[in-house]
Design a protein around this motif. Structure first.
Motif, PDB file in Angstrom:
ATOM      1  N   PRO A 250      -4.383  34.759  28.581  1.00  0.00           N
ATOM      2  CA  PRO A 250      -3.567  34.980  27.381  1.00  0.00           C
ATOM      3  C   PRO A 250      -3.426  36.453  26.999  1.00  0.00           C
ATOM      4  N   ASP A 251      -4.381  37.297  27.442  1.00  0.00           N
ATOM      5  CA  ASP A 251      -4.291  38.719  27.095  1.00  0.00           C
ATOM      6  C   ASP A 251      -3.429  39.495  28.082  1.00  0.00           C
ATOM      7  N   SER A 252      -2.774  38.782  29.003  1.00  0.00           N
ATOM      8  CA  SER A 252      -1.934  39.455  30.001  1.00  0.00           C
ATOM      9  C   SER A 252      -0.477  39.468  29.598  1.00  0.00           C
ATOM     10  N   LYS A 253       0.221  40.420  30.193  1.00  0.00           N
ATOM     11  CA  LYS A 253       1.666  40.428  30.152  1.00  0.00           C
ATOM     12  C   LYS A 253       2.088  39.943  31.529  1.00  0.00           C
ATOM     13  N   VAL A 254       2.934  38.913  31.536  1.00  0.00           N
ATOM     14  CA  VAL A 254       3.372  38.331  32.794  1.00  0.00           C
ATOM     15  C   VAL A 254       4.875  38.117  32.686  1.00  0.00           C
ATOM     16  N   PHE A 255       5.612  38.435  33.717  1.00  0.00           N
ATOM     17  CA  PHE A 255       7.079  38.362  33.677  1.00  0.00           C
ATOM     18  C   PHE A 255       7.614  39.122  32.459  1.00  0.00           C
ATOM     19  N   GLY A 256       6.927  40.181  32.078  1.00  0.00           N
ATOM     20  CA  GLY A 256       7.369  41.004  30.953  1.00  0.00           C
ATOM     21  C   GLY A 256       7.092  40.396  29.583  1.00  0.00           C
ATOM     22  N   GLU A 257       6.413  39.249  29.518  1.00  0.00           N
ATOM     23  CA  GLU A 257       6.148  38.612  28.214  1.00  0.00           C
ATOM     24  C   GLU A 257       4.638  38.497  27.993  1.00  0.00           C
ATOM     25  N   ASN A 258       4.253  38.517  26.712  1.00  0.00           N
ATOM     26  CA  ASN A 258       2.836  38.329  26.396  1.00  0.00           C
ATOM     27  C   ASN A 258       2.486  36.853  26.507  1.00  0.00           C
ATOM     28  N   VAL A 259       1.509  36.549  27.331  1.00  0.00           N
ATOM     29  CA  VAL A 259       1.142  35.142  27.567  1.00  0.00           C
ATOM     30  C   VAL A 259       0.674  34.487  26.273  1.00  0.00           C
ATOM     31  N   ASP A 260      -0.114  35.219  25.497  1.00  0.00           N
ATOM     32  CA  ASP A 260      -0.627  34.672  24.233  1.00  0.00           C
ATOM     33  C   ASP A 260       0.522  34.219  23.329  1.00  0.00           C
ATOM     34  N   LYS A 261       1.548  35.037  23.254  1.00  0.00           N
ATOM     35  CA  LYS A 261       2.676  34.747  22.362  1.00  0.00           C
ATOM     36  C   LYS A 261       3.376  33.446  22.782  1.00  0.00           C
ATOM     37  N   ILE A 262       3.606  33.323  24.076  1.00  0.00           N
ATOM     38  CA  ILE A 262       4.311  32.143  24.586  1.00  0.00           C
ATOM     39  C   ILE A 262       3.435  30.900  24.417  1.00  0.00           C
ATOM     40  N   ARG A 263       2.150  31.065  24.699  1.00  0.00           N
ATOM     41  CA  ARG A 263       1.254  29.909  24.639  1.00  0.00           C
ATOM     42  C   ARG A 263       1.118  29.391  23.200  1.00  0.00           C
ATOM     43  N   ARG A 264       1.074  30.301  22.234  1.00  0.00           N
ATOM     44  CA  ARG A 264       1.040  29.904  20.822  1.00  0.00           C
ATOM     45  C   ARG A 264       2.316  29.161  20.446  1.00  0.00           C
ATOM     46  N   GLU A 265       3.437  29.681  20.963  1.00  0.00           N
ATOM     47  CA  GLU A 265       4.729  29.082  20.664  1.00  0.00           C
ATOM     48  C   GLU A 265       4.781  27.646  21.212  1.00  0.00           C
ATOM     49  N   LEU A 266       4.172  27.461  22.389  1.00  0.00           N
ATOM     50  CA  LEU A 266       4.083  26.111  22.976  1.00  0.00           C
ATOM     51  C   LEU A 266       3.411  25.157  21.991  1.00  0.00           C
ATOM     52  N   GLY A 267       2.308  25.626  21.387  1.00  0.00           N
ATOM     53  CA  GLY A 267       1.555  24.805  20.435  1.00  0.00           C
ATOM     54  C   GLY A 267       2.371  24.508  19.193  1.00  0.00           C
ATOM     55  N   ARG A 268       3.077  25.527  18.715  1.00  0.00           N
ATOM     56  CA  ARG A 268       3.902  25.332  17.507  1.00  0.00           C
ATOM     57  C   ARG A 268       4.977  24.302  17.784  1.00  0.00           C
ATOM     58  N   ARG A 269       5.637  24.462  18.915  1.00  0.00           N
ATOM     59  CA  ARG A 269       6.731  23.566  19.271  1.00  0.00           C
ATOM     60  C   ARG A 269       6.215  22.130  19.442  1.00  0.00           C
ATOM     61  N   LEU A 270       5.044  22.034  20.076  1.00  0.00           N
ATOM     62  CA  LEU A 270       4.418  20.726  20.296  1.00  0.00           C
ATOM     63  C   LEU A 270       4.149  20.045  18.953  1.00  0.00           C
ATOM     64  N   ALA A 271       3.702  20.813  17.969  1.00  0.00           N
ATOM     65  CA  ALA A 271       3.406  20.259  16.638  1.00  0.00           C
ATOM     66  C   ALA A 271       4.694  19.813  15.951  1.00  0.00           C
TER      67      ALA A 271
END
Ligand code: AMP
Length: 463
Positions: A250-271
């Motif tokens: 989660p502390d990495s930048k991958v494909f130019g995006e912050n993994v933490d940011k995307i992973r949190r968004e996954l959780g929000r969307r799931l909720a």
């Protein structure tokens, strides 16, 4: 031949091997089976490789014996059957351009065919790795420069490849035109660094510069970094969405995006998509921690630490003599009774592959007193195998390939089960059309030998 791995490259530091070692240390999550570093002082190439974790394979003496200003490194993931010495990378060969080493993350989908053709022609292979096929193609090229030889070899191979090559004097990084797997560039006091994920730069105090572009070859030597476009960047990229769901840190930048940011968004969307009536949200640590935080934030249900993970579980442990039920999961996770007792629990996990881990976990949570278990998954059902470098089992072993969501709910013994939708998942990234979602039944972007073989097999078995 599946390779789920980490690669590192360093040019221009007198401590190149030391930096590669630290980078590999921070990329340990991408591969724990074996590791290796190849270094050069411009005249001689040195290498050290071994089975096991980075911390076990490399000692201060070993690192001291890897002198020079350039180095590449590799961590290899555990894939059953192929874990032997010959498959440890970087893979070093001697050919007409001198010594060349390669470290590979990805999966070449036509490797079996290419290898078969070369074997008929008399080539001898030392390993069962795709990377060796690439080196053979390079060695056979009649082109005049190494860059052209590599580019000609790339013309023959199809699939996923983030590669780092090394000769006595140069480090060369390349990424396939569809950009399946990540690869990024950084710098540290004039040295250039190449790494699978940016967390490797952080450990070095290096600066993240940019990604290696899909279809780009970066040649790094004393004169600087030279970028060569060996193929048009594909109109639609096939970046692996699973890097965000599970694989990257989660502390990495991958494909130019912050993994933490995307992973949190996954959780929000799931909720938003799948709320639950519950008292607490818990994660299956560590992979789903960030998704669970996003779920808790949007649902307003407090996040609790309901499962504790033992981080010191090695690759091999002595099996208990007495039969202990579910000991393989018990050794890794333990429920916290005080947190779970009498509570209605939302359990968030990143993915269900075979379903066996979750089934055991659910039974442990119930024994610890959970009143209800509502399972929320941060990826859609995985119904198809990956041929581009994520180690998913054969299709038949994927529970979602043969079971409906309700059947899976029943199998796992949960009160409710919801997966994030594919649209929901894709809404979390900024360029959704550029991701590969083949494992969710989203169609394979490149035909694969594995796919054909499997199809044939399936046709055979269905009569
Ligand atoms: P399973 O028991 O096969 O359903 O295992 C599912 C768990 O494995 C999930 O909780 C994931 O965190 C983890 N997982 C998902 N994909 C992978 C992978 N490619 N390699 C290793 N572990 C994975």
């Amino acid at each position: 031949m599946k390779e789920e791995c980490a690669v590192m490259g360093v040019f221009g530091s007198e401590d190149a091997a030391q930096l590669a070692y630290l980078g590999l240390y921070s990329l340990q999550h991408r591969g724990q089976e074996s590791t290796g570093i190849t270094a050069s002082d411009g005249n001689h190439i040195f290498e050290h490789k071994g089975m096991g974790l980075v911390s076990k394979v490399f000692t201060p003496e070993v690192i001291r014996a890897l002198p020079g200003h350039l180095a590449i490194g590799h961590n290899r993931y555990s894939t059953t059957g192929l874990s032997h010495q010959a498959n440890i990378q970087p893979f070093l060969v001697d050919c007409k351009v001198g010594k060349i080493a390669v470290a590979h993350n990805g999966n070449i989908v036509n490797a079996v065919e290419l290898r078969g053709r070369m074997e008929v022609d008399g080539s001898i292979f030392r390993s069962t790795m795709d990377s060796e096929v690439i080196l053979h193609l390079i060695a056979r090229s009649k082109k005049g420069t190494l860059e052209d030889m590599i580019i000609e070899a790339f013309g023959e191979i199809a699939g996923a490849y983030s590669l780092v090559f090394m000769t006595k004097e140069r480090v060369i990084a390349a990424r396939d035109p569809r950009g399946f797997r990540p690869l990024c560039l950084g710098s540290l006091d004039g040295a250039r660094i190449v790494a699978s994920e940016s967390c490797a730069f952080d450990i070095l105090g290096a600066m993240y510069e940019r990604e290696v572009e899909p279809g780009e070859l970066c040649v790094i030597d004393r004169t600087g970094l030279h970028s060569i476009r060996f193929a048009e960047r594909a109109e639609r990229l096939s970046k692996c969405i699973f890097e965000f769901i599970y694989f990257s840190r989660p502390d990495s930048k991958v494909f130019g995006e912050n993994v933490d940011k995307i992973r949190r968004e996954l959780g929000r969307r799931l909720a938003e998509e799948s709320p639950a009536e519950a008292d607490i949200v818990i994660a299956v640590p560590d992979s789903s921690n960030t998704i669970a935080l996003g779920y808790s934030e949007v649902s307003g249900i407090p996040f609790e630490l309901g499962l504790i993970r033992n981080h010191y579980v090695g690759r091999t442990f002595i099996q208990p003599r007495q039969r202990v039920r579910d000991w393989d999961v018990r050794i890794k996770f333990n429920p916290v009774r005080g947190v779970l007792q009498g509570r209605r629990v939302v359990v968030v996990d990143d993915s269900i592959v075979r379903g066996s881990t979750m089934r055991k976990l659910v039974s442990m949570l119930r024994h610890a007193g959970a009143a209800e278990v509502h399972l929320r998954i941060g990826s859609p059902p995985i119904s198809h195998s990956c041929y581009y470098g994520i180690d998913t089992p054969t299709r038949g072993e994927l529970i979602a390939s043969t079971h409906s969501v309700d059947m899976i709910r029943e199998f796992l013994g949960v009160d409710s089960l919801k997966y994030i939708s594919l649209e929901g998942l894709l809404s979390c990234v900024s360029d959704p059309e550029h991701y590969c979602v083949a494992c969710f039944g989203g169609g394979y972007p490149i035909e694969s030998e594995g796919e054909h073989r499997k199809d044939v097999f399936e046709k055979d078995s269905s009569g």
